[in-house]
Design a protein around this motif. Structure first.
Motif, PDB file in Angstrom:
ATOM      1  N   GLY A  68       0.770  -1.230   0.000  1.00 41.61           N
ATOM      2  CA  GLY A  68       0.000   0.000   0.000  1.00 41.61           C
ATOM      3  C   GLY A  68       0.801   1.280   0.000  1.00 41.61           C
ATOM      4  N   TYR A  69       2.120   1.198  -0.261  1.00 35.40           N
ATOM      5  CA  TYR A  69       2.942   2.408  -0.294  1.00 35.40           C
ATOM      6  C   TYR A  69       2.618   3.237  -1.539  1.00 35.40           C
ATOM      7  N   THR A  70       2.687   4.546  -1.414  1.00 40.12           N
ATOM      8  CA  THR A  70       2.515   5.428  -2.561  1.00 40.12           C
ATOM      9  C   THR A  70       3.779   5.408  -3.404  1.00 40.12           C
ATOM     10  N   TYR A  71       3.694   5.911  -4.620  1.00 45.31           N
ATOM     11  CA  TYR A  71       4.868   5.964  -5.478  1.00 45.31           C
ATOM     12  C   TYR A  71       5.964   6.810  -4.830  1.00 45.31           C
ATOM     13  N   ARG A  72       5.564   7.892  -4.199  1.00 45.72           N
ATOM     14  CA  ARG A  72       6.543   8.763  -3.548  1.00 45.72           C
ATOM     15  C   ARG A  72       7.261   8.016  -2.420  1.00 45.72           C
TER      16      ARG A  72
END
Length: 223
Positions: free
Chosen positions: A175-179
């Motif tokens: 669930g990590y964002t691209y950033r």
């Protein structure tokens, strides 16, 4: 930012909501950000489908509770006709059924109307970049549903992903964002986007949520 040249750099947004006061507020928030601009407004799902076809926006900001044609039906049609157009739901409802139905038909994110102007602008930018965008509680809901759906699915042999692509896939599953992925791997956000696109191509998938489901099916969120 001002002038036509500045406008050309802004993300083009179609706002779909049956309340004109709400549409005016969203327009003001996006204009004030300098990062996006409203190119069209629709009052119902049918009008949204037509305007998406005519204006080809970068992002469709879609309410679900609409007259005539439902929001989810409009999302399905827009994604089918123009898969490069991203859809971000902006709804008062945080009900599980609404969230999951919107994601299953192709919404790239789901934001509640209680979100701040800053959160809204950030979500529009991230969805356009291909990130799945959900508030914390909704992200947990979507991940939980993917796990439930995949419980009885046997693991398949992994295709030929590179070690770096596998790392990226594991972080997507968590669930990590691209950033956040870029920060963890000490690479640029653009490089993360390129890795995700390569993974999608290799896995013969077309949507980011399908990629997340694929990774969870293989237990990569726990790897």
């Amino acid at each position: 930012m001002s002038g036509a040249g500045a406008d050309d750099q802004r993300l083009r947004v179609l706002v779909v909501d049956d309340h004109p006061v709400w549409r005016d507020g969203v327009r003001a928030d996006l204009d004030a950000s300098g990062r996006a601009r409203v190119v069209a407004e629709a009052r119902d799902g049918g009008e949204a489908i037509e305007l998406a076809r005519e204006t080809m926006p970068d992002v469709v900001l879609m309410d679900l509770n609409l007259p005539t044609t439902r929001g989810v039906d409009a999302i399905r049609r827009i994604v089918e006709e123009s898969p490069h157009v991203k859809v971000l739901v902006l709804s008062a409802s945080g009900e599980e059924a609404d969230v999951l139905e919107a994601v299953k038909v192709g919404a790239g994110g789901y934001l509640l109307k209680s979100a701040t102007a800053g959160e809204l602008v950030d979500a529009v930018v991230r969805v356009r970049a291909g990130e799945p965008v959900f508030s914390a509680n909704l992200a947990a809901l979507v991940l939980g549903e993917f796990r439930r759906m995949s419980a009885a699915v046997p693991n398949a042999a992994e295709p030929g992903l590179t070690p770096r692509e596998t790392e990226v896939l594991k972080l997507v599953a968590k669930g990590y964002t691209y950033r956040e992925i870029a920060e963890k791997l000490v690479i640029s956000v653009k490089t993360v986007q390129n890795h995700v696109q390569n993974i999608l191509t290799k896995l013969q998938l077309s949507k980011r949520y399908e990629l997340m489901r694929y990774a969870i099916q293989r237990g990569l969120d726990r790897a």
